[in-house]
Scaffold this active site. Structure first.
Site, short mmCIF file in Angstrom:
data_model
loop_
_atom_site.label_atom_id
_atom_site.label_comp_id
_atom_site.label_asym_id
_atom_site.label_seq_id
_atom_site.Cartn_x
_atom_site.Cartn_y
_atom_site.Cartn_z
N SER A 1 -9.98 -16.48 18.08
CA SER A 1 -9.06 -16.83 17.00
C SER A 1 -8.35 -15.58 16.49
O SER A 1 -7.68 -14.90 17.26
CB SER A 1 -9.83 -17.57 15.90
OG SER A 1 -8.96 -18.22 15.01
N ASP B 1 -10.23 -24.31 18.84
CA ASP B 1 -10.64 -22.98 18.37
C ASP B 1 -11.93 -22.52 19.06
O ASP B 1 -12.91 -23.25 19.13
CB ASP B 1 -10.86 -23.04 16.86
CG ASP B 1 -10.95 -21.66 16.22
OD1 ASP B 1 -11.88 -20.92 16.55
OD2 ASP B 1 -10.08 -21.34 15.39
#
Length: 356
Positions: free
Chosen positions: A60, A213
């Site tokens: 991320s 994610d």
């Protein structure tokens, strides 16, 4: 087996300036705007100049920092990497020049940040997201980060580079397994996959697979650094607190703590694996010729960073990002002053305490 040493006679490569004396691999956590703390840590390490960086593993915001640093180094060494990191964080700030109508959509969904507290739009959005998905509220799949990344990063240059190893983590939606992308295959889509919050953005499709994610399964992924990096030292830049003394009792605090636990679970598993293998190596049950004894280090924000609310990870105010950067710089400088001599000799993270 976790910890198996990569055996090769090739010279260790990395991002190394003229003052570099020791080599580390960096593992960079994700955490939204709190990734600006990691920016500060990297800025201080690059400014110090005594550490060469062999490999970067990121998830991320950590993935963004890793790729931005790598590409900036290719353009202008340590100074180029520092400048590129600042350009990236300035670009994604509220008053940055990138985003346009795309940013306006996200700002409308989340609401403007005031001087303190949670943005009112975020509370509304979290309630609405329980009955509607991003396929309903964001049918065009607009993500302002993609434009920033595509404009700032020359991915062809990153893919061709042999100077540093890059490992970017995402979560395969269908299998639930972690997927680690290597530097030689990276594109804007891979970074968007690593940072794809499933309640805000549609899954990112890459080669027929859907990704969310990477923090769900690897925040950050440490195992590529066991297998693919030659150096034994791994520096974890941690921005999500592992422990909190206070008991969350209101809905916001409970949700924040659940998010922290979820995004730290995979890290704790890997730290346990490192401790286990290190014990077997130390006891002579595993040969050092075949298994790596990982020297684990950690830079974190301590109480000042832990005191910030989870929702502040969506605060893109430039002054807030600068505050986090300065916290990161200070933390890295303290760590280097206290622990630099240990690099290459001993781990400075008490693994038993970290996982207990």
């Amino acid at each position: 087996m976790t910890g198996r040493r990569r055996r090769s006679s090739a010279r260790v490569k990395g991002l190394a300036g003229p003052k570099a004396e020791k080599t580390v691999s960096l593992a960079l956590q994700g955490g939204g705007a709190h990734g600006a703390f990691t920016w500060g840590v990297l800025d201080a390490i690059l400014e110090d100049g005594r550490l060469a960086i062999e490999a970067l593993s990121g998830t991320s915001a950590g993935a963004m920092n890793a790729v931005v640093l790598s590409e900036g180094w290719l353009e202008g060494g340590a100074d180029g990497a520092r400048a590129k990191l600042e350009s990236f964080w300035r670009a994604i700030s509220v008053d940055g020049k990138y985003g346009g109508s795309e940013r306006s959509l996200i700002d409308t969904m989340l609401g403007a940040w005031g001087s303190n507290g949670t943005p009112p739009g975020l509370i509304w959005f979290e309630m609405f997201s329980k009955v509607a998905s991003p396929y309903d509220v964001n049918p065009l799949n607009i993500n302002p980060l993609r434009g920033v990344i595509a404009d700032l990063i020359d991915f062809e240059k990153v893919r061709a580079s042999q100077d540093v190893k890059l490992f970017i983590a995402a979560t395969n939606v269908r299998t639930g397994k972690i997927k680690v992308f290597n530097g030689d295959e990276l594109s804007p889509d891979h970074l968007m996959a690593s940072a794809c919050l499933p309640m805000l953005f549609q899954a990112v499709e890459i080669a027929g697979e859907a990704y969310w994610d990477g923090g769900y399964m690897g925040n950050p992924a440490l195992f590529p650094l066991f297998y693919e990096a030659h150096c034994d030292d791994i520096m974890l830049v941690q921005i999500n607190p592992l422990q909190r003394k206070e008991l969350p009792t209101n809905a916001r605090a409970i949700q924040d703590r659940l998010n922290e636990i979820t995004f730290n679970a995979s890290l704790l598993r890997e730290l346990r694996a490192i401790e286990f293998v290190n014990k077997l190596v130390d006891s002579g049950k595993l040969p050092t010729e075949e298994y790596k004894r990982v020297l684990m280090h950690r830079i974190d924000g301590g109480p000042p960073l832990a005191q910030l609310t989870s929702s502040s990870r969506m605060n893109a105010d430039w002054d807030f990002l600068l505050r986090l950067r300065d916290m990161g710089r200070a933390a890295a400088k303290r760590w280097l002053k206290r622990n630099y001599e240990a690099i290459g000799k001993a781990g400075t993270l008490d693994l038993k305490e970290a996982i207990s």
